[in-house]
Design a protein around this motif. Sequence first.
Motif, PDB file in Angstrom:
ATOM      1  N   SER A  69       0.816  -1.399   0.008  1.00  0.00           N
ATOM      2  CA  SER A  69       0.149   0.126   0.110  1.00  0.00           C
ATOM      3  C   SER A  69       0.812   1.328  -0.004  1.00  0.00           C
ATOM      4  CB  SER A  69      -0.864   0.096   1.187  1.00  0.00           C
ATOM      5  OG  SER A  69      -1.605   1.256   1.399  1.00  0.00           O
ATOM      6  N   SER A 107       2.661   1.797  -3.266  1.00  0.00           N
ATOM      7  CA  SER A 107       1.615   2.497  -4.422  1.00  0.00           C
ATOM      8  C   SER A 107       1.505   3.912  -4.345  1.00  0.00           C
ATOM      9  CB  SER A 107       0.378   1.746  -4.259  1.00  0.00           C
ATOM     10  OG  SER A 107      -0.423   2.137  -3.146  1.00  0.00           O
ATOM     11  N   HIS A 108       1.905   4.455  -3.054  1.00  0.00           N
ATOM     12  CA  HIS A 108       1.656   5.834  -2.954  1.00  0.00           C
ATOM     13  C   HIS A 108       2.949   6.848  -3.093  1.00  0.00           C
ATOM     14  CE1 HIS A 108      -2.481   5.881  -2.334  1.00  0.00           C
ATOM     15  NE2 HIS A 108      -2.275   4.829  -1.559  1.00  0.00           N
ATOM     16  N   PRO A 127       0.237   7.366  -8.429  1.00  0.00           N
ATOM     17  CA  PRO A 127      -0.105   6.103  -9.207  1.00  0.00           C
ATOM     18  C   PRO A 127      -1.567   5.851  -9.237  1.00  0.00           C
ATOM     19  CG  PRO A 127       1.748   5.820  -7.542  1.00  0.00           C
ATOM     20  CD  PRO A 127       1.115   7.425  -7.618  1.00  0.00           C
ATOM     21  N   GLY A 128      -1.835   5.523 -10.739  1.00  0.00           N
ATOM     22  CA  GLY A 128      -3.331   5.128 -10.944  1.00  0.00           C
ATOM     23  C   GLY A 128      -4.344   6.083 -11.478  1.00  0.00           C
ATOM     24  N   ALA A 171      -7.423   7.459 -15.369  1.00  0.00           N
ATOM     25  CA  ALA A 171      -8.797   7.102 -14.419  1.00  0.00           C
ATOM     26  C   ALA A 171      -9.861   7.752 -14.828  1.00  0.00           C
ATOM     27  CB  ALA A 171      -8.245   7.235 -12.847  1.00  0.00           C
ATOM     28  N   THR A 213     -11.676   4.026  -8.593  1.00  0.00           N
ATOM     29  CA  THR A 213     -10.943   3.025  -9.073  1.00  0.00           C
ATOM     30  C   THR A 213     -10.416   1.894  -8.139  1.00  0.00           C
ATOM     31  OG1 THR A 213      -8.804   3.907  -9.190  1.00  0.00           O
ATOM     32  CG2 THR A 213     -10.320   4.620 -11.027  1.00  0.00           C
ATOM     33  N   ASP A 214     -10.122   0.879  -8.812  1.00  0.00           N
ATOM     34  CA  ASP A 214      -9.298  -0.158  -8.274  1.00  0.00           C
ATOM     35  C   ASP A 214      -8.036   0.323  -7.235  1.00  0.00           C
ATOM     36  OD1 ASP A 214     -11.269  -2.018  -9.008  1.00  0.00           O
ATOM     37  OD2 ASP A 214      -9.686  -2.989 -10.472  1.00  0.00           O
ATOM     38  N   GLU A 215      -7.495   1.406  -7.815  1.00  0.00           N
ATOM     39  CA  GLU A 215      -6.409   1.773  -7.170  1.00  0.00           C
ATOM     40  C   GLU A 215      -6.658   2.951  -6.051  1.00  0.00           C
ATOM     41  OE1 GLU A 215      -6.535   1.732 -10.490  1.00  0.00           O
ATOM     42  OE2 GLU A 215      -5.049   0.172 -11.040  1.00  0.00           O
ATOM     43  N   MET A 216      -7.662   3.604  -6.225  1.00  0.00           N
ATOM     44  CA  MET A 216      -7.885   4.731  -5.378  1.00  0.00           C
ATOM     45  C   MET A 216      -9.411   5.021  -5.117  1.00  0.00           C
ATOM     46  SD  MET A 216      -6.583   8.130  -7.487  1.00  0.00           S
ATOM     47  CE  MET A 216      -5.178   7.113  -7.886  1.00  0.00           C
TER      48      MET A 216
END
Length: 198
Positions: free
Chosen positions: A39, A42-43, A91-92, A96, A179-182
Amino acid sequence: MNTFKTVALVAGAAASVFAVSACSTDSATDSADETTAASQSSHEGHEGHGAGGHEHDHPEDGGPAPAGIEEAENPTYPVGEEVILTADHMPGMDGAPATVSGAFKTYIYAVTYTPTDGGDPVVDHKWVVHEELDNVGDERLADGATAVMNAEHMSGMKGAEATIVSSTDETVYMVDIDTDEMTMKRHKWVVESEIQPK
């Protein structure tokens, strides 16, 4: 002798149960640590938000627009419009889908600052609006100017002195992203050139 064997067997069984229990606890802890690490990674800092591994700890709900900011008249993307983001602030984000939750007309700045919580310097953070800067009057700030931020997009931001890297007067938007990422509501900010129609 029989008593001794019985005690030894009971002790051995207890040790086995303890060992199995400890393994499964360690495994769960390891799994949780891996999830936390994933986690956090990813940030980590990307262009436009940080350097030196600064984390993207944006709140899930960015809150209302700052006091005094002017709503845009007839924005290209009105509130409720579904759009695609082309910004790569984290990221992501690039590509989006998002929903516009606010559209405003003001001066918008990319800034560099050192967080008040001791984090690594954040380079070329996009974006901070004019109304999120302390005592700067009404005029657009020049590149290289400094100002203290009221914005709290990330921890350590509020109260930090920002140096203006660049600025624009494009329409600036708050957006809801799911989204799946955020998942974020009223994310601040993306400018019009970082949005395209869905």
